[in-house]
Design an enzyme around this catalytic site. Structure first.
Site, short mmCIF file in Angstrom:
data_model
loop_
_atom_site.label_atom_id
_atom_site.label_comp_id
_atom_site.label_asym_id
_atom_site.label_seq_id
_atom_site.Cartn_x
_atom_site.Cartn_y
_atom_site.Cartn_z
N LYS A 91 14.46 150.12 56.90
CA LYS A 91 15.04 151.24 57.59
C LYS A 91 14.16 152.44 57.09
O LYS A 91 13.82 153.60 57.94
CB LYS A 91 16.37 151.64 57.81
CG LYS A 91 16.84 152.85 58.45
CD LYS A 91 16.45 152.89 60.02
CE LYS A 91 17.11 153.98 60.76
NZ LYS A 91 17.56 155.23 60.10
N HIS A 119 10.81 152.39 58.28
CA HIS A 119 10.93 152.76 59.71
C HIS A 119 10.78 154.36 59.92
O HIS A 119 10.07 155.01 60.58
CB HIS A 119 12.12 152.13 60.33
CG HIS A 119 12.48 152.53 61.79
ND1 HIS A 119 13.36 153.80 61.70
CD2 HIS A 119 12.49 152.20 62.87
CE1 HIS A 119 13.58 154.11 63.05
NE2 HIS A 119 13.06 152.95 63.69
N ASN A 120 11.46 154.95 59.18
CA ASN A 120 11.81 156.39 59.09
C ASN A 120 10.43 157.03 58.55
O ASN A 120 10.04 158.04 59.09
CB ASN A 120 13.10 156.97 58.41
CG ASN A 120 14.39 156.54 59.28
OD1 ASN A 120 14.25 155.68 60.26
ND2 ASN A 120 15.25 157.70 59.22
N ARG A 167 6.51 168.83 56.91
CA ARG A 167 7.91 169.24 57.17
C ARG A 167 8.19 170.47 55.98
O ARG A 167 9.09 171.25 56.43
CB ARG A 167 8.75 168.11 56.98
CG ARG A 167 8.83 167.04 58.05
CD ARG A 167 9.91 166.12 58.25
NE ARG A 167 9.82 165.27 59.33
CZ ARG A 167 10.68 164.59 59.67
NH1 ARG A 167 11.85 164.49 59.34
NH2 ARG A 167 10.63 163.69 60.93
N MET A 189 27.25 159.20 65.41
CA MET A 189 26.66 157.83 65.28
C MET A 189 27.83 157.23 65.31
O MET A 189 28.03 156.00 66.29
CB MET A 189 25.78 157.59 64.40
CG MET A 189 24.37 158.10 64.25
SD MET A 189 23.24 157.23 65.34
CE MET A 189 22.99 155.85 64.40
N GLU A 240 8.20 157.06 61.54
CA GLU A 240 8.58 157.85 62.27
C GLU A 240 8.12 159.37 61.91
O GLU A 240 7.66 160.23 62.90
CB GLU A 240 10.27 157.92 62.25
CG GLU A 240 10.96 159.24 63.37
CD GLU A 240 12.27 159.39 62.95
OE1 GLU A 240 12.73 160.41 62.52
OE2 GLU A 240 12.89 158.30 62.95
N TYR A 241 8.17 159.55 60.74
CA TYR A 241 7.53 161.07 60.32
C TYR A 241 6.18 161.28 60.77
O TYR A 241 5.70 162.20 61.36
CB TYR A 241 7.45 161.01 58.67
CG TYR A 241 8.74 161.54 58.17
CD1 TYR A 241 10.20 161.11 58.70
CD2 TYR A 241 8.88 162.43 57.14
CE1 TYR A 241 11.07 161.56 57.82
CE2 TYR A 241 10.02 162.86 56.60
CZ TYR A 241 11.20 162.26 56.96
OH TYR A 241 12.53 162.88 56.23
N GLY A 272 31.16 160.87 63.11
CA GLY A 272 30.47 161.73 63.80
C GLY A 272 29.59 161.23 64.97
O GLY A 272 29.89 160.21 65.55
N GLY A 311 20.03 156.71 67.34
CA GLY A 311 20.43 158.13 67.15
C GLY A 311 21.58 158.32 68.32
O GLY A 311 22.44 157.34 68.61
N ASN A 319 21.80 156.10 55.88
CA ASN A 319 20.58 155.81 55.46
C ASN A 319 20.64 155.89 53.96
O ASN A 319 20.17 156.92 53.26
CB ASN A 319 19.87 157.29 55.99
CG ASN A 319 19.40 156.99 57.53
OD1 ASN A 319 19.18 155.83 57.87
ND2 ASN A 319 19.46 157.82 58.17
#
Length: 302
Positions: free
Chosen positions: A172, A175-176, A270, A11, A179-180, A9, A124, A96
């Site tokens: 990770k 990390h995400n 979200r 990535m 990011e949120y 895909g 990304g 992920n």
């Protein structure tokens, strides 16, 4: 090195191209024949199945990078691959995956003599040009053997072996989660600006803040791009998905008795975005599209 890439895909395709540009030999497989044909056009060898991919790997040890959605697709792929590779094989999970699932898969693979490396991967759709930040967990020997791959995919200083099995996916995940919080802060700030008594040019302010401001960041640079493409974000519905990592980060915070109100509330925001329209959610949706190529819902197709 020679490496198999499963999952072509956004990535996986760009990672394959970056590896090829770095002089590696890549054998690619995806359930979509079109995706396989695309990487073949860039110089990779194509495979029609997992078994076909493994048969085309001639280097020892055989190394395969898995870039498929977390959950059952990753579980099924890794279990089948472990059987096909046999003792000595190496699997790198760059998706992920929940670190708890990763630890289970690590044990399953180890029982078959296969090494599983978890590679938290950030970058990304910009990774082909800028490189990927890689947080790698796993046993020392297999990780060292695969370092030529990691060093090609990452920019300078963008790769680290961060610990044993699970450490890559855990870092990770956090990390995400961070990011949120960052995305939510930008979203709320720009909504306050938009609804103020001042007729701000939001794109101008975003651009201004990328220069010497304490809130400058790559995300802010991407917001500049988003405002250039759609100044009022009129074509983006403020509907923001979460893909698991934020939830898992909040769960880890609870398990560790760590107060994490910002990340927790950004996750809840979200969820709220799926019920009522808000400009802050439009900003977050636009940013996710910019840095990760995540799909946005159009106002005309809401």
């Amino acid at each position: 090195m020679q490496v198999g890439m499963i999952g072509l895909g956004k990535m996986g395709n760009y990672m394959t191209q970056r590896l090829l540009a770095g002089g590696h030999e890549v054998v690619g497989y995806d359930r979509s024949p079109d995706a396989v044909r695309d990487v073949v056009a860039h110089g990779a060898a194509g495979a029609g199945s997992l078994a076909d991919l493994v048969s085309k790997l001639t280097a020892s040890p055989k190394v395969v990078w898995v870039m498929v959605p977390a959950g059952a697709p990753t579980d099924d792929t890794i279990h089948e691959l472990a059987d096909l590779l046999g003792p000595g094989g190496v699997i790198i999970d760059g998706g992920n995956t929940n670190y708890k699932d990763g630890l289970r898969l690590y044990a399953d693979c180890k029982a078959k003599g296969v090494s599983l490396i978890d590679a938290g991967t950030s970058g990304g759709v910009w990774g082909l040009k800028e490189g990927y930040c890689l947080m790698v967990g796993g046993d020392d020997g297999p990780v060292r053997n695969c370092e030529p791959i990691f060093l090609t995919l990452a920019p300078p200083n963008g790769y680290a072996h961060v610990g044993p099995a699970g450490a890559g996916h855990f870092s990770k995940m956090v990390h995400n989660g961070i990011e949120y919080g960052l995305l939510q802060a930008y979203g709320e700030g720009f909504e306050i600006l938009k609804d103020s008594q001042y007729d701000y040019d939001l794109g101008q302010l975003a651009e201004l803040w990328t220069h010497a401001s304490v809130v400058r960041s790559w995300l802010l640079e991407l917001l500049v791009l988003a405002f250039k493409e759609d100044p009022g974000l009129k074509d983006i519905r403020g509907y923001v998905e979460d893909t698991g990592e934020g939830r898992w980060t909040v769960e880890a915070a609870i398990d560790e008795n760590v107060p994490a109100p910002v990340i927790t509330l950004s996750l809840l925001a979200r969820m709220a975005s799926r019920q009522d329209e808000s400009f802050s959610a439009k900003v977050v949706a636009a940013l996710r599209n910019q840095f990760g190529g995540h799909a946005v819902k159009s106002e005309t197709h809401a």
